[in-house]
Design an enzyme around this catalytic site. Structure first.
Site, PDB file in Angstrom:
ATOM      1  N   SER A 432     -90.505   5.378 -27.689  1.00 34.14           N
ATOM      2  CA  SER A 432     -90.831   6.665 -27.086  1.00 34.14           C
ATOM      3  C   SER A 432     -89.786   7.721 -27.408  1.00 34.14           C
ATOM      4  CB  SER A 432     -90.927   6.525 -25.555  1.00 34.14           C
ATOM      5  OG  SER A 432     -89.676   6.107 -25.023  1.00 34.14           O
ATOM      6  N   HIS A 453     -97.137   5.181 -30.124  1.00 30.51           N
ATOM      7  CA  HIS A 453     -96.567   5.267 -28.780  1.00 30.51           C
ATOM      8  C   HIS A 453     -97.652   5.268 -27.714  1.00 30.51           C
ATOM      9  CE1 HIS A 453     -94.298   7.746 -25.543  1.00 30.51           C
ATOM     10  NE2 HIS A 453     -94.177   6.451 -25.321  1.00 30.51           N
ATOM     11  N   GLU A 465     -99.551   8.505 -29.125  1.00 28.40           N
ATOM     12  CA  GLU A 465     -98.906   9.409 -30.077  1.00 28.40           C
ATOM     13  C   GLU A 465     -98.721   8.650 -31.393  1.00 28.40           C
ATOM     14  OE1 GLU A 465     -96.224  12.495 -27.484  1.00 28.40           O
ATOM     15  OE2 GLU A 465     -95.455  10.462 -27.684  1.00 28.40           O
ATOM     16  N   ASN A 503     -92.692  13.570 -24.340  1.00 29.65           N
ATOM     17  CA  ASN A 503     -91.345  13.509 -23.774  1.00 29.65           C
ATOM     18  C   ASN A 503     -90.508  14.733 -24.135  1.00 29.65           C
ATOM     19  OD1 ASN A 503     -91.888  11.129 -22.504  1.00 29.65           O
ATOM     20  ND2 ASN A 503     -90.853   9.826 -23.984  1.00 29.65           N
TER      21      ASN A 503
END
Length: 599
Positions: A432, A453, A465, A503
């Site tokens: 991540s 991800h 992702e 993130n």
């Protein structure tokens, strides 16, 4: 007796500015039994506001939320005027005119000469200084901010903004009013953006910059935040709804106050605003809309082509998942439910068997909730073969790593996969935050390595992702996108840089929330309430931090800071102190809040 009950209820209220927000506030007030004086220099705007209230109350009658008589009473309580003098009888005046000091100050100067000495004057600004407006009033003690959120009838949050000049009785009176309207009042001090927009607009600005850098498409950025964080709208669509010009004004005010580069408006906001592409209201912003004012997005030159044109992928019949934790088990379940043969490899046969047993329990819960048949659960479990060694991956077509978020650990595992897996197998990491290229380079086939991800819990979360490095081959990229669709996930493409999409946008927002607490601007309960009620977030930032884990959050923030070298991304000292003290969130029983010990 509650102290607030000693203050008279504000019965006659003037709303100055009958745009979308002013009209919504007027509706809330009229429905609550107040006499509402709607004022706008545009007679057409006044007519639109009256028509909007008539339409909204008619829908309420259809839904049996109002009787015809109640509707008639509501409509009778709303009167519109084009002259500010109509505010003379008001107990409270709420201005919701354009976000300009000059316009707002002109309104306040005129009101000083019109209203009674005890009338409270409230500004609906979300970016301009309430203190500055109050200081230029003849009676600054009666001036405050009353920040509703759009759409006002639906959104529960109202920020009550006081400054050093505001008298407590005025604050108490509007706080009581907000509660009587069924809203949740949150007291805040005077600084640009206050709580909700102060956090929201920094996040929106970073999303605009991410799009401007061509890191990801507008559709992928928006889908990532909706599906990865459970948000009601993606950031670019939200900017179009708010108004690109309005967002730029808010960010300019925030940057002037904070000096934080994260608040400096992304150049694309200025370019769109100067071109008149201000979002939904103009018919075009980040997206193109059916007509000016329409929320319906239509295709334009930037709309992605059909995904089938991305190219052909490699055939995948069997999948290897390395790891035995929650994420590895969840990913294995996802592939098995989609019909793939899955090898679940752990450090030992016992750990692999335990991971399969955990999947069995997860499938059992799905059966009990009616989401899966017993036969389907049994077939899924049969497709999973536990193994105590990566040697079992010799024939898999796709190997997915889901081990500890440690670069050295992942590199060691990929070096092993390189030796074990057959030529042509796709090797995917679920990292991540770590650089995928650093993992790929330990293999002799970096072109076969890609980021995939998943989000936790993998069986429930729809987002994946897809992280392509500069060396990833086209057919590997196509393979992973095809597989995501087959396992009923939504793939979004992003480049190999820290935080990817979610993130990179989420954790600076969380970090800024912690900074608000550090600066004693608001407490964690106020901030959590503001973001849930004002931003539509499923969890407040401190609830989310405690769930994610403060140690995990700190690690991600350090990675982001190291990658982008922006001072505004430096982890909050308060977060570092809590982690050092072992207060890591729910898993330790204490983080930003304390939790009952698990039995």
């Amino acid at each position: 007796m509650d102290r607030q009950s000693s203050h008279p209820t504000l019965q006659t209220i003037a709303v100055v500015g009958l745009g979308t927000m002013g009209t919504g506030i007027a509706e809330v007030l009229a429905r609550s039994g107040r006499e509402v004086i709607g004022i706008d220099i545009s007679e057409a705007a006044a007519h639109r506001a009256a028509a909007a209230l008539a339409s909204a109350t008619a829908r309420s009658v259809t839904r049996e939320l109002l009787t015809e008589q109640e509707r008639a009473d509501v409509l009778a309580r709303f009167r519109t005027f084009t002259d500010l003098g109509a505010a003379a009888e008001a107990d409270l005046v709420i201005e919701v005119v354009p976000e300009s000091y000059e316009i707002k100050q002109q309104v306040f100067r005129e009101l000083d000469a019109i209203v009674r000495p005890d009338t409270i004057l409230a500004t609906g600004t979300n970016a301009l200084s309430v203190t500055r407006m109050a200081a230029e009033s003849l009676r600054p003690e009666r001036v405050l901010g009353l920040h509703f959120f759009n759409p006002a009838p639906a959104m529960k949050l109202v920020e009550i903004v006081s400054c050093v000049l505001t008298a407590p009785p005025a604050v108490e009176a509007v706080t009581q009013l907000a509660r009587e309207l069924g809203k949740e009042p949150v007291p805040v001090g005077d600084r640009p953006g206050f709580v909700a927009d102060g956090l929201l607009f920094g996040y929106l600005n970073q999303a605009a910059a991410m799009y401007e850098a061509r890191y990801a498409s507008r559709e992928d950025i928006d889908a990532a935040m909706r599906l990865g964080c459970g948000l009601p709208m993606g950031p670019l669509a939200l900017l179009d709804l708010i108004g690109v010009d309005t967002a730029r004004t808010v960010l300019e005010a925030m940057y002037a106050s904070s000096g934080d580069r994260l608040h400096a408006p992304a150049p694309i906001l200025g370019q769109l605003a100067e071109a008149g592409l201000t979002g939904q209201k103009s018919g075009r912003g980040f997206y193109t809309y059916e007509t000016a004012g329409s929320p319906v997005i239509v295709r334009d030159l930037q709309t992605p082509l059909d995904g089938s044109l991305i190219g052909a992928g490699r055939p995948v019949a069997s999948v290897g998942v390395a790891g035995s934790g929650t994420m590895a088990s969840g990913i294995a379940q996802v592939f098995a439910q989609a019909g793939y043969s899955v090898v679940l490899a752990a450090r030992s046969q016992e750990k692999a068997e335990a991971a399969k047993a955990a999947i069995g329990k997860s499938l059992g819960r799905a059966v009990s909730k009616g989401r899966l048949t017993e036969e389907g659960a049994a077939q899924t479990l049969e497709r999973i073969t536990p193994a105590g060694s990566l040697d079992a991956f010799a024939e898999v077509d796709l190997a997915v790593e889901a081990v500890a978020e440690d670069l050295a650990v992942k590199q060691e595992l990929f070096a092993s996969l390189d030796k074990v897996c057959k030529p042509g197998a796709v090797l995917a990491t679920t990292t991540s935050s770590l650089p995928v290229i650093a993992i790929a380079r330990v293999t002799s086939r970096p072109e076969d390595v890609i980021g995939m991800h998943f989000f936790n819990p993998a069986p429930a979360m729809k987002l994946v992702e897809v992280v392509r490095t500069v060396l990833t081959s086209d057919d590997v990229h196509a393979t992973v996108r095809e597989i995501c669709v087959k396992v009923r996930k939504h793939p979004v493409d992003c480049g190999d840089r820290a935080g990817f999409i979610v993130n990179a946008l989420l954790f600076p927002y969380l970090n800024n929330a912690i900074k608000m607490v550090e600066q004693h601007y608001a407490d964690i309960d106020q901030i959590d309430a503001a973001m849930k009620l004002g931003g539509g977030y499923p969890m407040g930032p401190f609830e989310l931090l405690d769930v994610v884990g403060l140690d995990v959050s700190l690690a991600i923030e350090k990675v982001l800071h190291a990658e982008f070298r922006d001072p505004g991304l430096a982890p909050s000292p308060l977060l570092e102190h809590l982690v050092a003290a072992g207060c890591l969130g729910r898993k330790t029983g204490r983080g930003f809040r304390e939790y009952a010990a698990r039995r």
